[in-house]
Design an enzyme around this catalytic site. Sequence first.
Site, PDB file in Angstrom:
ATOM      1  N   ARG A 228      21.421  25.014  -5.486  1.00 24.89           N
ATOM      2  CA  ARG A 228      21.014  26.079  -4.553  1.00 24.89           C
ATOM      3  C   ARG A 228      22.012  26.091  -3.395  1.00 24.89           C
ATOM      4  NH1 ARG A 228      15.873  28.027  -5.657  1.00 24.89           N
ATOM      5  NH2 ARG A 228      14.587  26.685  -6.988  1.00 24.89           N
TER       6      ARG A 228
ATOM      7  N   LYS B 113      18.975  23.382  10.603  1.00 24.38           N
ATOM      8  CA  LYS B 113      18.022  22.888   9.598  1.00 24.38           C
ATOM      9  C   LYS B 113      17.970  21.365   9.632  1.00 24.38           C
ATOM     10  CE  LYS B 113      19.092  26.687   6.445  1.00 24.38           C
ATOM     11  NZ  LYS B 113      19.700  27.041   5.157  1.00 24.38           N
TER      12      LYS B 113
ATOM     13  N   HIS C 100      24.951  25.798   3.697  1.00 29.56           N
ATOM     14  CA  HIS C 100      24.200  24.634   3.214  1.00 29.56           C
ATOM     15  C   HIS C 100      23.746  24.855   1.777  1.00 29.56           C
ATOM     16  CE1 HIS C 100      20.321  22.532   2.557  1.00 29.56           C
ATOM     17  NE2 HIS C 100      21.049  21.527   3.011  1.00 29.56           N
TER      18      HIS C 100
ATOM     19  N   ASP D 123      23.812  33.149  -6.031  1.00 27.44           N
ATOM     20  CA  ASP D 123      24.730  32.025  -5.863  1.00 27.44           C
ATOM     21  C   ASP D 123      25.909  32.106  -6.830  1.00 27.44           C
ATOM     22  OD1 ASP D 123      23.117  31.146  -3.827  1.00 27.44           O
ATOM     23  OD2 ASP D 123      22.069  29.683  -5.068  1.00 27.44           O
TER      24      ASP D 123
ATOM     25  N   ASP E  76       8.991  26.139   8.495  1.00 25.37           N
ATOM     26  CA  ASP E  76       9.121  25.002   7.579  1.00 25.37           C
ATOM     27  C   ASP E  76       9.169  25.554   6.162  1.00 25.37           C
ATOM     28  OD1 ASP E  76       8.922  23.239   9.666  1.00 25.37           O
ATOM     29  OD2 ASP E  76       7.163  22.200   8.916  1.00 25.37           O
ATOM     30  N   ASN E  77      10.072  24.999   5.336  1.00 30.17           N
ATOM     31  CA  ASN E  77      10.221  25.442   3.947  1.00 30.17           C
ATOM     32  C   ASN E  77      10.112  24.245   3.014  1.00 30.17           C
ATOM     33  OD1 ASN E  77      10.848  28.114   4.790  1.00 30.17           O
ATOM     34  ND2 ASN E  77      12.941  27.493   5.166  1.00 30.17           N
TER      35      ASN E  77
ATOM     36  N   GLU F 150      22.005  37.229   5.162  1.00 28.95           N
ATOM     37  CA  GLU F 150      22.312  36.016   4.390  1.00 28.95           C
ATOM     38  C   GLU F 150      23.624  36.185   3.624  1.00 28.95           C
ATOM     39  OE1 GLU F 150      19.968  32.763   1.784  1.00 28.95           O
ATOM     40  OE2 GLU F 150      19.615  34.839   1.213  1.00 28.95           O
TER      41      GLU F 150
ATOM     42  N   ARG G 195       0.810  -1.227   0.000  1.00 31.30           N
ATOM     43  CA  ARG G 195       0.000   0.000   0.000  1.00 31.30           C
ATOM     44  C   ARG G 195       0.835   1.264   0.000  1.00 31.30           C
ATOM     45  NH1 ARG G 195      -2.774  -0.498   5.344  1.00 31.30           N
ATOM     46  NH2 ARG G 195      -0.723  -1.348   5.797  1.00 31.30           N
TER      47      ARG G 195
ATOM     48  N   GLU H 221       8.148   8.226  10.582  1.00 35.87           N
ATOM     49  CA  GLU H 221       8.101   9.411  11.429  1.00 35.87           C
ATOM     50  C   GLU H 221       9.304  10.266  11.071  1.00 35.87           C
ATOM     51  OE1 GLU H 221       8.744   9.212  15.893  1.00 35.87           O
ATOM     52  OE2 GLU H 221       6.542   9.204  15.724  1.00 35.87           O
TER      53      GLU H 221
END
Length: 181
Positions: free
Chosen positions: A58, A70, A117, A169, A47-48, A141, A23, A28
Amino acid sequence: MKFEATPLEGVYLLTPKVFGDERGFFMESWNAATFRDFGFDLKFVQDNHSRSARGILRGMHYQREHTQGKLVRVTSGAVFDAVVDMRNDSPTLGQWYGVELSAANHQMLWVPPGFAHGFYVMSEFADFQYKCTDIYHPASEVSLAWDDPQVGIKWPIPQGESPQLSAKDAEGLALGEAPLL
């Protein structure tokens, strides 16, 4: 949940228990008590979710203020995920760690504050989701150059191809020019 230490102090590769049958599957991906039992008392505030096509890179991003921890994972497709230690007092300053994260392997990476990251999309497209311990703060940033030879990340970019980058970037700073945390 299996927590596996990486060569960079504080960065962990996580492998959840996946229960599956004809199925589908169940797993979790976040449980505060499980993480607390392992020594992480995390409070996520954001949350992204990003979707990117094959060949997009990226990163490498971090924030001087509102430094973010993160918890990252891929829910569709596959990426090569990379982190670089930007902590001034760290014995692994400027060193990197990379791993393939995919919907198929269900693995996640815990990236603590103090690391740049980024990721490179290896599949037709990838859905990348991450929980953050602090807010996005664009004024602080920084983009570390994804291809800085001093860092030397070994991206799985096919020979003769170049990644697609944002303007931000493409203008990333070399390790020697980037502010440390």
